[in-house]
Design a protein around this motif. Structure first.
Motif, mmCIF file in Angstrom:
data_model
loop_
_atom_site.group_PDB
_atom_site.id
_atom_site.type_symbol
_atom_site.label_atom_id
_atom_site.label_comp_id
_atom_site.label_asym_id
_atom_site.label_seq_id
_atom_site.Cartn_x
_atom_site.Cartn_y
_atom_site.Cartn_z
ATOM 1 N N LEU A 70 0.793 -1.230 0.000
ATOM 2 C CA LEU A 70 0.000 0.000 0.000
ATOM 3 C C LEU A 70 0.823 1.277 0.000
ATOM 4 N N GLN A 71 2.136 1.171 0.161
ATOM 5 C CA GLN A 71 2.983 2.365 0.098
ATOM 6 C C GLN A 71 3.548 2.608 -1.297
ATOM 7 N N MET A 72 3.177 1.773 -2.256
ATOM 8 C CA MET A 72 3.641 1.987 -3.622
ATOM 9 C C MET A 72 3.101 3.310 -4.159
ATOM 10 N N PRO A 73 3.935 4.093 -4.858
ATOM 11 C CA PRO A 73 3.478 5.395 -5.354
ATOM 12 C C PRO A 73 2.350 5.314 -6.369
ATOM 13 N N ASN A 74 2.231 4.180 -7.064
ATOM 14 C CA ASN A 74 1.180 4.033 -8.076
ATOM 15 C C ASN A 74 0.023 3.167 -7.583
ATOM 16 N N ILE A 75 -0.173 3.117 -6.263
ATOM 17 C CA ILE A 75 -1.168 2.220 -5.692
ATOM 18 C C ILE A 75 -2.569 2.507 -6.226
ATOM 19 N N ASP A 76 -2.923 3.754 -6.443
ATOM 20 C CA ASP A 76 -4.261 4.071 -6.964
ATOM 21 C C ASP A 76 -4.477 3.437 -8.335
ATOM 22 N N GLU A 77 -3.458 3.459 -9.167
ATOM 23 C CA GLU A 77 -3.564 2.863 -10.499
ATOM 24 C C GLU A 77 -3.698 1.341 -10.407
ATOM 25 N N LEU A 78 -2.981 0.733 -9.475
ATOM 26 C CA LEU A 78 -3.068 -0.717 -9.308
ATOM 27 C C LEU A 78 -4.459 -1.132 -8.833
ATOM 28 N N VAL A 79 -5.026 -0.348 -7.936
ATOM 29 C CA VAL A 79 -6.388 -0.624 -7.478
ATOM 30 C C VAL A 79 -7.363 -0.519 -8.647
ATOM 31 N N ASP A 80 -7.180 0.486 -9.497
ATOM 32 C CA ASP A 80 -8.042 0.632 -10.678
ATOM 33 C C ASP A 80 -7.997 -0.621 -11.549
ATOM 34 N N VAL A 81 -6.793 -1.159 -11.749
ATOM 35 C CA VAL A 81 -6.642 -2.355 -12.582
ATOM 36 C C VAL A 81 -7.368 -3.539 -11.962
ATOM 37 N N ILE A 82 -7.231 -3.706 -10.658
ATOM 38 C CA ILE A 82 -7.900 -4.815 -9.967
ATOM 39 C C ILE A 82 -9.413 -4.745 -10.163
ATOM 40 N N ILE A 83 -9.959 -3.547 -10.039
ATOM 41 C CA ILE A 83 -11.405 -3.370 -10.224
ATOM 42 C C ILE A 83 -11.789 -3.621 -11.681
ATOM 43 N N GLU A 84 -11.018 -3.049 -12.594
ATOM 44 C CA GLU A 84 -11.334 -3.184 -14.022
ATOM 45 C C GLU A 84 -11.229 -4.633 -14.503
ATOM 46 N N GLU A 85 -10.257 -5.358 -13.971
ATOM 47 C CA GLU A 85 -10.050 -6.743 -14.379
ATOM 48 C C GLU A 85 -10.883 -7.736 -13.570
ATOM 49 N N LYS A 86 -11.678 -7.196 -12.645
ATOM 50 C CA LYS A 86 -12.607 -8.022 -11.853
ATOM 51 C C LYS A 86 -11.898 -9.100 -11.025
ATOM 52 N N VAL A 87 -10.749 -8.743 -10.473
ATOM 53 C CA VAL A 87 -10.082 -9.620 -9.513
ATOM 54 C C VAL A 87 -10.876 -9.568 -8.216
ATOM 55 N N LYS A 88 -11.171 -10.715 -7.633
ATOM 56 C CA LYS A 88 -12.082 -10.754 -6.499
ATOM 57 C C LYS A 88 -11.423 -10.984 -5.139
ATOM 58 N N ILE A 89 -10.098 -11.131 -5.122
ATOM 59 C CA ILE A 89 -9.405 -11.359 -3.854
ATOM 60 C C ILE A 89 -8.140 -10.511 -3.815
ATOM 61 N N VAL A 90 -7.969 -9.781 -2.716
ATOM 62 C CA VAL A 90 -6.798 -8.929 -2.539
ATOM 63 C C VAL A 90 -6.210 -9.173 -1.162
ATOM 64 N N THR A 91 -4.893 -9.352 -1.100
ATOM 65 C CA THR A 91 -4.186 -9.312 0.173
ATOM 66 C C THR A 91 -3.389 -8.008 0.201
ATOM 67 N N THR A 92 -3.162 -7.487 1.403
ATOM 68 C CA THR A 92 -2.496 -6.188 1.495
ATOM 69 C C THR A 92 -1.367 -6.230 2.518
ATOM 70 N N GLY A 93 -0.401 -5.355 2.322
ATOM 71 C CA GLY A 93 0.692 -5.194 3.259
ATOM 72 C C GLY A 93 1.242 -3.788 3.207
ATOM 73 N N ALA A 94 2.127 -3.465 4.140
ATOM 74 C CA ALA A 94 2.822 -2.168 4.170
ATOM 75 C C ALA A 94 1.857 -0.989 4.210
ATOM 76 N N GLY A 95 0.906 -1.055 5.141
ATOM 77 C CA GLY A 95 -0.019 0.059 5.285
ATOM 78 C C GLY A 95 -1.442 -0.410 5.505
ATOM 79 N N SER A 96 -2.347 0.552 5.589
ATOM 80 C CA SER A 96 -3.759 0.255 5.819
ATOM 81 C C SER A 96 -4.558 0.382 4.526
ATOM 82 N N PRO A 97 -5.457 -0.566 4.262
ATOM 83 C CA PRO A 97 -6.305 -0.484 3.073
ATOM 84 C C PRO A 97 -7.550 0.374 3.263
ATOM 85 N N ALA A 98 -7.597 1.147 4.351
ATOM 86 C CA ALA A 98 -8.808 1.910 4.688
ATOM 87 C C ALA A 98 -9.312 2.752 3.521
ATOM 88 N N LYS A 99 -8.412 3.410 2.815
ATOM 89 C CA LYS A 99 -8.786 4.302 1.708
ATOM 90 C C LYS A 99 -9.565 3.582 0.618
#
Length: 310
Positions: A70-99
């Motif tokens: 979650l500290q990656m500078p392009n994290i917003d873009e990666l989240v967009d890809v996950i949503i667009e590609e309909k990936v249904k499972i996410v694990t997270t590290g290095a921060g909070s996924p609250a946003k």
């Protein structure tokens, strides 16, 4: 709900998102074998992640996930890809996924943070996480400070969501032990370094197979960013400098690019070949499917042969 039902998998095992290693090659193989393969998106561009997702789907139609650092500078873009590609499972590290939690929930994404402390598990449950991976310090790569034996039961007692245990999973006995501590599944990384499909050089795989029980080393404890790797001359020097309070700039210079050296070039002397303490238990290369099947095939015999006091 069981972890296998929640994730739509046969075996309650998640493949760890090993940095620079967890590509479609190993993630696809683990998912095809009935576990949950995870793509490690750290260091990838949005286009790279999209390509890896699509390549994984060419290998298997089974569920797989993406890990977000979650500290990656392009994290917003990666989240967009996950949503667009309909990936249904996410694990997270290095921060909070609250946003991102509201957006993930709107799109039916299962969110499983990887944590190493009780307070973080409680916070993730409050945020709406579906489960947590509790990772003990036996694990490879970036670690916390508490062992699995102590960490997992404390987290199990502190949250109502499922707890997946990581750090120290090397055979059927390990699986049974994690369940005895209250876990509902396991996450494993180091054991998949020995998978035929794992995209690391042969020298890295051979180093894992040749490892003994004392062959890992933890650097970075003084800076608060401990990392467990297989011992070599460069890391021994790092630890010596660290213990003698060398400037952080000197330490950073010594390890600059060291993960790439290990993962891409197989440099076991100047690289950082991350691995957990169970490396000493790994003795052969096998397909991911065989690794998973052997892990779970012996669990009932382990339970049957337990010699508990009367």
């Amino acid at each position: 709900m069981s972890i296998t039902t929640l994730l739509g998998i046969k075996y309650p095992i998640i493949q760890g998102a090993m940095a620079r290693i967890a590509t479609h090659k190993i993630a696809g193989a683990v998912s095809a074998a009935g576990g949950l393969g995870i793509l490690g998106s750290g260091g990838w561009s949005a286009d790279q992640l999209r390509e890896e997702i699509r390549l994984t789907r060419e290998i298997t139609d089974k569920p797989f996930g993406v890990n977000l650092m979650l500290q990656m500078p392009n994290i917003d873009e990666l989240v967009d890809v996950i949503i667009e590609e309909k990936v249904k499972i996410v694990t997270t590290g290095a921060g909070s996924p609250a946003k991102y939690m509201v957006r993930f929930k709107e799109h039916g994404v299962i969110v499983i943070p990887v944590i190493a402390a009780v307070k973080h598990a409680i916070k993730m449950e409050q945020l709406g996480a579906d489960a947590v991976v509790a990772e003990g310090q036996e694990a490879g790569g970036h670690i916390g400070q508490t062992s699995s034996m102590s960490l997992i039961p404390q987290i199990v007692d502190s949250v109502k969501i499922p707890v997946i245990a990581a750090g120290g999973v090397g055979d059927s006995r390990s699986i049974v032990a994690m369940y005895a501590l209250g876990a509902q599944g396991v996450q494993a990384g180091t054991i998949f370094l020995s998978a035929d499909e794992c995209p690391i050089p042969d020298s890295y795989k051979q180093r894992v197979i040749n490892a003994t029980d004392t062959d890992t080393i933890v650097t970075g404890r003084k800076s608060g960013h401990p990392v467990r790797s297989l011992r070599n001359a460069m890391l021994e020097k790092y630890l010596s400098l660290e213990n003698n309070n060398a400037p952080q700039e000197e330490l950073d210079k010594l390890t600059q690019g060291s993960l790439v050296k290990a993962v891409y070039y197989g440099d076991m002397e100047n690289g950082s070949p991350m691995a957990g303490e169970i490396a000493g238990m790994i003795k052969s290369l096998r397909p991911a499917k065989q690794i998973i099947e052997e892990l779970f095939a012996g669990t009932h015999d382990v339970v049957k042969n337990l010699r508990l006091p009367k």
